[in-house]
Design a protein around this motif. Structure first.
Motif, PDB file in Angstrom:
ATOM      1  N   ALA A  56       0.811  -1.217   0.000  1.00  0.00           N
ATOM      2  CA  ALA A  56       0.000   0.000   0.000  1.00  0.00           C
ATOM      3  C   ALA A  56       0.843   1.264   0.000  1.00  0.00           C
ATOM      4  N   SER A  57       2.155   1.103  -0.019  1.00  0.00           N
ATOM      5  CA  SER A  57       3.051   2.270   0.061  1.00  0.00           C
ATOM      6  C   SER A  57       3.952   2.382  -1.150  1.00  0.00           C
ATOM      7  N   GLY A  58       3.463   1.882  -2.278  1.00  0.00           N
ATOM      8  CA  GLY A  58       4.217   2.007  -3.518  1.00  0.00           C
ATOM      9  C   GLY A  58       5.101   0.829  -3.831  1.00  0.00           C
ATOM     10  N   GLY A  59       5.177  -0.154  -2.936  1.00  0.00           N
ATOM     11  CA  GLY A  59       5.991  -1.329  -3.185  1.00  0.00           C
ATOM     12  C   GLY A  59       5.168  -2.465  -3.754  1.00  0.00           C
ATOM     13  N   SER A  60       5.804  -3.617  -3.859  1.00  0.00           N
ATOM     14  CA  SER A  60       5.135  -4.793  -4.403  1.00  0.00           C
ATOM     15  C   SER A  60       4.923  -5.821  -3.310  1.00  0.00           C
ATOM     16  N   LEU A  61       3.759  -6.465  -3.334  1.00  0.00           N
ATOM     17  CA  LEU A  61       3.476  -7.537  -2.383  1.00  0.00           C
ATOM     18  C   LEU A  61       4.402  -8.721  -2.633  1.00  0.00           C
ATOM     19  N   TYR A  62       4.854  -8.864  -3.870  1.00  0.00           N
ATOM     20  CA  TYR A  62       5.763  -9.953  -4.246  1.00  0.00           C
ATOM     21  C   TYR A  62       7.031  -9.355  -4.848  1.00  0.00           C
ATOM     22  N   ALA A  63       7.802  -8.697  -3.994  1.00  0.00           N
ATOM     23  CA  ALA A  63       9.031  -8.066  -4.455  1.00  0.00           C
ATOM     24  C   ALA A  63      10.087  -9.129  -4.734  1.00  0.00           C
ATOM     25  N   PRO A  64      10.984  -8.894  -5.687  1.00  0.00           N
ATOM     26  CA  PRO A  64      12.069  -9.856  -5.932  1.00  0.00           C
ATOM     27  C   PRO A  64      12.887 -10.082  -4.662  1.00  0.00           C
ATOM     28  N   VAL A  65      13.197 -11.326  -4.364  1.00  0.00           N
ATOM     29  CA  VAL A  65      13.901 -11.631  -3.112  1.00  0.00           C
ATOM     30  C   VAL A  65      15.369 -11.223  -3.157  1.00  0.00           C
ATOM     31  N   PRO A  85      -4.193  -0.713   2.889  1.00  0.00           N
ATOM     32  CA  PRO A  85      -4.599   0.697   3.009  1.00  0.00           C
ATOM     33  C   PRO A  85      -4.817   1.146   4.450  1.00  0.00           C
ATOM     34  N   MET A  86      -5.155   0.225   5.353  1.00  0.00           N
ATOM     35  CA  MET A  86      -5.318   0.591   6.755  1.00  0.00           C
ATOM     36  C   MET A  86      -3.974   0.933   7.401  1.00  0.00           C
ATOM     37  N   LEU A  87      -2.881   0.486   6.790  1.00  0.00           N
ATOM     38  CA  LEU A  87      -1.555   0.698   7.352  1.00  0.00           C
ATOM     39  C   LEU A  87      -0.809   1.848   6.687  1.00  0.00           C
ATOM     40  N   ALA A  88      -1.268   2.242   5.514  1.00  0.00           N
ATOM     41  CA  ALA A  88      -0.500   3.206   4.722  1.00  0.00           C
ATOM     42  C   ALA A  88      -0.325   4.538   5.433  1.00  0.00           C
ATOM     43  N   ASP A  89      -1.347   5.004   6.125  1.00  0.00           N
ATOM     44  CA  ASP A  89      -1.267   6.310   6.781  1.00  0.00           C
ATOM     45  C   ASP A  89      -0.634   6.218   8.171  1.00  0.00           C
TER      46      ASP A  89
END
Length: 511
Positions: A56-65, A85-89
């Protein structure tokens, strides 16, 4: 129960209901405490919360390891994307996803009650059937922990409940259970028991075309979910949720860390005792609940064999056994009462109820690993996490919160990042497995950052010498990591003991 229920039997049933309601109160107390607890109550929570936050902060849920944030995401995306989204702010927090789990469990109990009431017409049976799952051995932490399993299981139970309620309706009406089954799969890829049971139920009714046809439609829908996730993640989803996940060691045919008696304790002595009592009275009309149990129990046994799995995989099968026990048990009680077996019937009901109360001394007389007493101790432990003082040294907290870079907090110390409002990185257990598979190298990725003093704080958790899983969780699990830290970082004086009594040492960059 009939209005002419004998007073002795009525009193016994009231006692059983009271015992089960006490379990519910313990769950609510412990679950509410868990939502407010500032620290992790289970190893994987910091990394699941962090993945949601990154998504929710511009990253990927499945980022390259191979790159920061060094997170391997084992699960399908739905719950984490919804919580993000509940964590973004406000920053990373355990509360939202724990609330999702606890709320899901409560809705599961309501669905179980509805299924029992619909079949028996008895309010007492509905309450018993709904609350029997709380006598299992894994109420805490799994019924309030911040994971995706609770919501996925709720949707799976809902899918089966729809199939049962509409099994005599038109096939289009019956097929709507697929929607909930797809939602369950989108939340966690292994939660397919409710759908499988619905298809088996159709087959048991002689509707083989419906069984195989809807099975193909369900499979196609799951493939579509996988395809969308793969496309949106630039191909990383399959590596994380499927390829890496499936590579975890499954051990022998029987789970190596799950002795048969331990498995029985996890399912719960009241349920096992009830199963023995009602098994001879199962009839053809009980086919829906038998189908549900026949699918979910072997599936749970298969899944719990995976390295790192826990007993919460049995949650849906425990629910199925509870419904079957309540429905067949109600019929048996009515039959036994009509035969004049009031005292014998009351004794059996009392035996099942009493089995849920004290627990069983497992390792020593002071260790209670089952029953209401043990759960109450666990609930109070969660409350102590809420009331305990902040154990993080002021200097460490200042370094973490003032730096733009994430700290490297190993094993259970990763929770400190969440407590400081920062995402956690680097699940040691996951990356130890990836390293063993040859899919990740610390020398190429992590150690250069250590040598460059990239992290404002490094925390190393201490484990006792007899810790059997040290090859997965300790600093030694990653090749060269301990030596690099000792070369380029210095330990802060004094040890560290967190709220859960885990010991660790903080290291900061050398000048």
């Amino acid at each position: 129960m009939p209005t002419e229920t004998p007073p002795l039997l009525r009193l016994t049933l009231a006692g059983m209901v009271a015992a089960l309601v006490l379990h519910l109160l313990v769950l609510l107390y412990g679950g509410w405490s868990g939502i407010h607890a500032p620290t992790a109550i289970e190893y994987g929570e910091p990394f699941i919360v962090s993945a949601s936050y990154y998504s929710a902060s511009g990253g990927s849920l499945y980022a390259p390891v191979d790159d920061l944030p060094f997170l391997h995401n084992n699960y399908n995306p739905l719950v984490q994307l919804a919580v993000g989204p509940m964590l973004a702010d406000g920053g990373p927090s355990y509360a939202p996803i724990r609330a999702v789990t606890l709320g899901s469990i409560l809705f599961i109990l309501l669905l179980l009650a509805w299924m029992v009431r619909r079949s028996t017409g008895s309010r007492v049976a509905a309450v018993v059937g709904a609350l029997l799952p709380l006598t299992c051995g894994f109420m805490f932490p799994w019924m309030c922990v911040g994971r995706v399993d609770g919501f996925a299981t709720l949707c799976s139970v809902g899918a089966f409940a729809w199939a049962v309620a509409h099994q005599d309706a038109s096939w289009r009406r019956r097929a709507w259970f697929l929607v909930l089954a797809w939602v369950a799969f989108a939340a966690k890829q292994s939660v397919v028991g409710g759908c499988g049971a619905a298809l088996l139920l159709a087959l048991s009714r002689g509707r083989w075309k419906e069984c195989f046809g809807l099975g193909l439609v369900f499979t196609a829908g799951c493939a579509a979910i996988v395809g969308v996730a793969q496309w949106l993640s630039d191909g990383q989803y399959w590596l994380h949720a499927i390829a890496y996940n499936a590579s975890h060691d499954r051990g022998s045919w029987w789970p190596q860390t799950l002795p048969p008696l331990e498995m029985a304790r996890a399912i719960g002595w009241p349920l096992l005792l009830l199963a023995v009592l009602i098994l001879p009275r199962v009839r053809r009309e009980d086919a829906p609940w038998v189908c549900w149990l026949v699918v979910t129990l072997p599936l749970a046994f298969l899944l719990v064999r995976k390295s790192g799995s826990h007993m919460h995989y049995f949650l849906e099968s425990v629910g199925a056994l509870s419904v079957l026990g309540a429905i067949v048990g109600t019929r048996a009680v009515r039959a036994w009462t009509s035969l004049g077996w009031t005292r014998r019937t009351a004794a059996l009901i009392a035996l099942v109820a009493l089995a849920s109360a004290p627990g069983i001394p497992w390792k020593n007389p002071r260790t209670w690993q089952s029953g209401g007493y043990f759960k109450w101790q666990q609930a109070k432990g969660l409350r102590r996490l809420v009331d305990s003082a902040d154990p993080v040294p002021a200097e460490v907290r200042r370094r973490i919160t003032s730096s733009k870079r994430s700290p490297l907090l190993l094993a259970q110390t990763a929770t400190i990042a969440i407590e400081c409002g920062r995402p956690a990185i680097f699940d040691v257990a996951d990356f130890a497995r990836l390293q063993a598979l040859g899919r990740w190298s610390a020398e190429d990725r992590l150690l250069p950052m250590i040598r460059a003093r990239r992290f404002p704080v490094v925390a190393i958790q201490h484990f006792k010498p007899d810790f059997t899983d040290g090859h997965l969780f300790t600093v030694d699990a990653i090749d060269g990591l301990k030596a690099a830290i000792e070369t380029h970082y210095r330990p802060l004086p004094g040890g560290f003991v967190d709220r859960s009594k885990h010991e660790a040492t903080f290291w900061v960059p050398k000048d």
